[in-house]
Design an enzyme around this catalytic site. Structure first.
Site, PDB file in Angstrom:
ATOM      1  N   CYS A 183      25.122  60.871 -29.369  1.00  0.00           N
ATOM      2  CA  CYS A 183      24.642  59.690 -28.659  1.00  0.00           C
ATOM      3  C   CYS A 183      24.933  58.482 -29.550  1.00  0.00           C
ATOM      4  O   CYS A 183      25.586  58.618 -30.579  1.00  0.00           O
ATOM      5  CB  CYS A 183      23.172  59.803 -28.254  1.00  0.00           C
ATOM      6  SG  CYS A 183      21.981  59.836 -29.579  1.00  0.00           S
ATOM      7  N   CYS A 212      27.604  57.854 -25.326  1.00  0.00           N
ATOM      8  CA  CYS A 212      28.312  57.248 -26.460  1.00  0.00           C
ATOM      9  C   CYS A 212      29.574  56.535 -26.005  1.00  0.00           C
ATOM     10  O   CYS A 212      30.297  55.970 -26.812  1.00  0.00           O
ATOM     11  CB  CYS A 212      28.610  58.270 -27.547  1.00  0.00           C
ATOM     12  SG  CYS A 212      29.848  59.498 -27.136  1.00  0.00           S
ATOM     13  N   CYS A 247      33.800  58.536 -28.165  1.00  0.00           N
ATOM     14  CA  CYS A 247      33.832  59.968 -28.422  1.00  0.00           C
ATOM     15  C   CYS A 247      35.270  60.472 -28.317  1.00  0.00           C
ATOM     16  O   CYS A 247      35.881  60.370 -27.262  1.00  0.00           O
ATOM     17  CB  CYS A 247      32.958  60.712 -27.415  1.00  0.00           C
ATOM     18  SG  CYS A 247      31.219  60.331 -27.604  1.00  0.00           S
TER      19      CYS A 247
END
Length: 136
Positions: free
Chosen positions: A12, A86, A90
């Site tokens: 996250c 996120c 990512c």
């Protein structure tokens, strides 16, 4: 996979709430059967105290965890990557299993709001675990 154990990475933004609660649940429910990692795209200084409190209420201690910065090696070494808001930071590697869990961010929220997030994470972890380690 190390020792044929599946590895799961929770990501996250701050690595202080959702991902830490998810990692706590998976460690608690899977024991040594799964390698558990959690990171954040912009880690906070400390873990969210309300997340710690919510997990303590169900007998899980996550006080020894610290927010860690997401890096490519950690993603590459993981079999399952679960993101929780996120965004585009990512990294995506071929052959990995990705899931995006849309969960409310517990940052700055009261315990009454964090409890249902904690409980939803538990339900998702139980589902994930049943998929990762099928019982015969």
């Amino acid at each position: 996979m190390s020792d044929n154990k599946p590895s799961v990475l929770f990501v996250c933004v701050h690595n202080a709430g959702r991902s830490q609660m998810a990692a706590g649940w998976l460690r608690h429910l899977a024991g040594d059967a799964v390698e558990v990692r959690s990171t954040g795209s912009a880690p906070a200084e400390t873990i969210n105290p309300t997340a710690v409190e919510a997990m303590r209420e169900v007998g899980i201690d996550i006080t020894d965890q610290t927010p860690k910065l997401l890096d490519y090696d950690t993603v590459e070494a993981s079999d399952v990557v679960i993101t929780m808001g996120c965004g585009d930071v990512c990294p995506v590697f071929p052959g990995k299993r990705y899931e995006n869990w849309k969960l409310e961010d517990p940052a700055g929220k009261d315990i009454e709001i964090v409890r249902p997030i904690r409980d939803e994470i538990k339900a998702r972890i139980e589902h994930l675990l049943a998929d990762l380690i099928p019982t015969n």
